[in-house]
Write an enzyme that holds these catalytic residues in place. Structure first.
Site, PDB file in Angstrom:
ATOM      1  N   GLN A  99       0.839  -1.196   0.000  1.00  0.00           N
ATOM      2  CA  GLN A  99       0.000   0.000   0.000  1.00  0.00           C
ATOM      3  C   GLN A  99       0.878   1.252   0.000  1.00  0.00           C
ATOM      4  O   GLN A  99       1.752   1.411   0.859  1.00  0.00           O
ATOM      5  CB  GLN A  99      -0.919   0.027   1.218  1.00  0.00           C
ATOM      6  CG  GLN A  99      -1.940   1.167   1.140  1.00  0.00           C
ATOM      7  CD  GLN A  99      -2.687   1.385   2.427  1.00  0.00           C
ATOM      8  OE1 GLN A  99      -2.101   1.790   3.428  1.00  0.00           O
ATOM      9  NE2 GLN A  99      -3.990   1.139   2.416  1.00  0.00           N
ATOM     10  N   TYR A 180      -5.860  10.899   4.281  1.00  0.00           N
ATOM     11  CA  TYR A 180      -4.526  11.165   3.757  1.00  0.00           C
ATOM     12  C   TYR A 180      -4.584  11.957   2.454  1.00  0.00           C
ATOM     13  O   TYR A 180      -5.644  12.408   2.035  1.00  0.00           O
ATOM     14  CB  TYR A 180      -3.750   9.856   3.645  1.00  0.00           C
ATOM     15  CG  TYR A 180      -3.593   9.186   4.991  1.00  0.00           C
ATOM     16  CD1 TYR A 180      -3.160   9.917   6.102  1.00  0.00           C
ATOM     17  CD2 TYR A 180      -3.909   7.847   5.184  1.00  0.00           C
ATOM     18  CE1 TYR A 180      -3.037   9.336   7.349  1.00  0.00           C
ATOM     19  CE2 TYR A 180      -3.788   7.251   6.431  1.00  0.00           C
ATOM     20  CZ  TYR A 180      -3.356   7.995   7.513  1.00  0.00           C
ATOM     21  OH  TYR A 180      -3.242   7.424   8.758  1.00  0.00           O
ATOM     22  N   ARG A 227      -7.690   2.332  -2.600  1.00  0.00           N
ATOM     23  CA  ARG A 227      -8.585   2.317  -1.438  1.00  0.00           C
ATOM     24  C   ARG A 227      -9.214   3.682  -1.253  1.00  0.00           C
ATOM     25  O   ARG A 227      -8.531   4.709  -1.295  1.00  0.00           O
ATOM     26  CB  ARG A 227      -7.810   1.940  -0.170  1.00  0.00           C
ATOM     27  CG  ARG A 227      -8.737   1.600   1.009  1.00  0.00           C
ATOM     28  CD  ARG A 227      -7.961   1.284   2.265  1.00  0.00           C
ATOM     29  NE  ARG A 227      -8.667   0.298   3.079  1.00  0.00           N
ATOM     30  CZ  ARG A 227      -8.583   0.212   4.404  1.00  0.00           C
ATOM     31  NH1 ARG A 227      -7.838   1.070   5.081  1.00  0.00           N
ATOM     32  NH2 ARG A 227      -9.239  -0.719   5.075  1.00  0.00           N
ATOM     33  N   GLY A 312      -8.975  -7.177   9.523  1.00  0.00           N
ATOM     34  CA  GLY A 312      -8.059  -6.281  10.207  1.00  0.00           C
ATOM     35  C   GLY A 312      -7.541  -6.862  11.503  1.00  0.00           C
ATOM     36  O   GLY A 312      -6.642  -7.691  11.513  1.00  0.00           O
TER      37      GLY A 312
END
Length: 358
Positions: A99, A180, A227, A312
């Site tokens: 990622q 982000y 994502r 997760g």
């Protein structure tokens, strides 16, 4: 009815089931951003998930700073470190996706190698704090990127994607979520630009589309995922009442690139937008729900809303989570005190069923 145990063809990859590992920051890279031997073991242990999406990995010095000791993928040392991880994962028969995460205004100078002011679409502070070696501190006001610097940042993502493939990764995931940099461009309360990257929905989507296009051109769309987190108010962002329209436009534009997958971190209780995005997206869709429990892991796959269900915390605390779910075995509880930073404790020492039996 489709279940999480049905095999799946994701682009060039055959997966034996519909589970995957979600990207989770662990803050255990070396000081220079190189993943070390513990990271090799951590990912190897979880290879039973088949598709492993790594922790957020910065494409440049400016991309770091949201957390301490996060890994990078833009130097030769980084490439060598990730190659060891990729080799270990491949030896276990799994796939590795790195990622790419640029934190933008969520950076603190104390957490970066150059100690410079954070960069962002506009000079607007997020109004939150972050962890530093000296404790929690307010994140300072960022510096607005120039138009030329935006182009250079797009190129940082492109070069990082090439570095990831050089390290042996099967592809990359562009982190366009969780407050982000790409999502900062999307949110009108963080992006007040008056050039082609601000204002309209089309303009605010431009940076994300340009990054995805550059990465897909560099390594192939069949190696490129992205994502997104529609409506997520993380890092002080607010996408406003146009959020649904914004994401319908953005996903439609990304769909034209024929990317490997779309990974949604979905916060809304209403599935209306989710169904629209599902219909707009022609390829694989990964879906994580905010606040869902283990007992609901397969629900969205069964309902046709997703193709793959990433895990997760349950994957973090259970190296053999796939076996445990198949058997209906009890899961280890995660230890939040060891999530970020440290050594093997809470990272590579969670017991497997085999360990417990022994």
């Amino acid at each position: 009815m489709t279940t999480i145990w049905d095999p799946y063809e994701m682009g060039p990859f055959r997966l034996e089931h519909r589970l995957a590992m979600s990207p989770m920051t662990r803050s255990r890279a070396n000081a220079d951003g190189t993943p070390g031997p513990l990271a090799v073991e951590y990912y190897r242990q979880r290879a039973g998930l088949g598709l492993l999406i790594t922790e957020g990995t910065q494409p440049s010095d400016d991309g770091q700073g949201g957390y301490l000791n996060t890994p990078g993928i833009y130097t030769e040392a980084h490439i060598e470190g990730w190659r060891a991880v990729a080799d270990a994962v491949h030896d276990e028969g799994a796939r590795l996706i790195i990622q790419l995460m640029h934190v933008g205004r969520m950076s603190h100078p104390d957490n970066t190698p150059h100690h410079r002011q954070p960069v962002a679409p506009s000079a607007i502070a997020p109004g939150v704090q972050t962890h530093t070696a000296a404790g929690r501190k307010d994140i300072p006001t960022p510096r607005a990127l120039s138009t030329d610097e935006i182009g250079a940042t797009v190129d940082d993502f492109r070069r990082a994607a090439l570095a990831a493939v050089a390290a042996g990764a099967d592809g990359v995931e562009i982190h366009g979520a969780n407050g982000y940099l790409p999502q900062q461009f999307l949110a009108p309360n963080a992006n007040v630009r008056e050039d082609r990257y601000g204002g309209s929905i089309e303009n605010r989507s431009r940076f994300t589309v340009e990054v995805a296009s550059a990465v897909a051109d560099a390594i192939g769309p069949e190696r490129t995922g992205i994502r997104l987190s529609p409506g997520a108010r993380l890092g002080g962002l607010d996408e406003g009442p146009e959020s649904g329209e914004l994401y319908r436009h953005l996903v439609a534009e990304l769909a034209k690139l024929d990317l490997l997958y779309l990974h949604l971190y979905y916060f809304a209780e209403d599935d209306g937008l989710l169904r629209d995005l599902r219909s707009l997206w022609p390829n694989t869709l990964l879906l994580v729900r905010n606040g869902r429990g283990v007992e609901q892991i397969g629900d969205d796959v069964a309902r046709g809303l997703a193709d793959i269900a990433p895990l997760g915390w349950s994957a973090l605390a259970n190296p053999d989570v796939v076996d445990r779910l198949r058997l209906g075995a009890v899961l280890n509880a995660p230890d939040p005190s060891t999530f970020y930073g440290g050594g093997a404790a809470g990272y590579t020492d969670y017991p497997t069923l085999a360990n417990a039996e022994a």
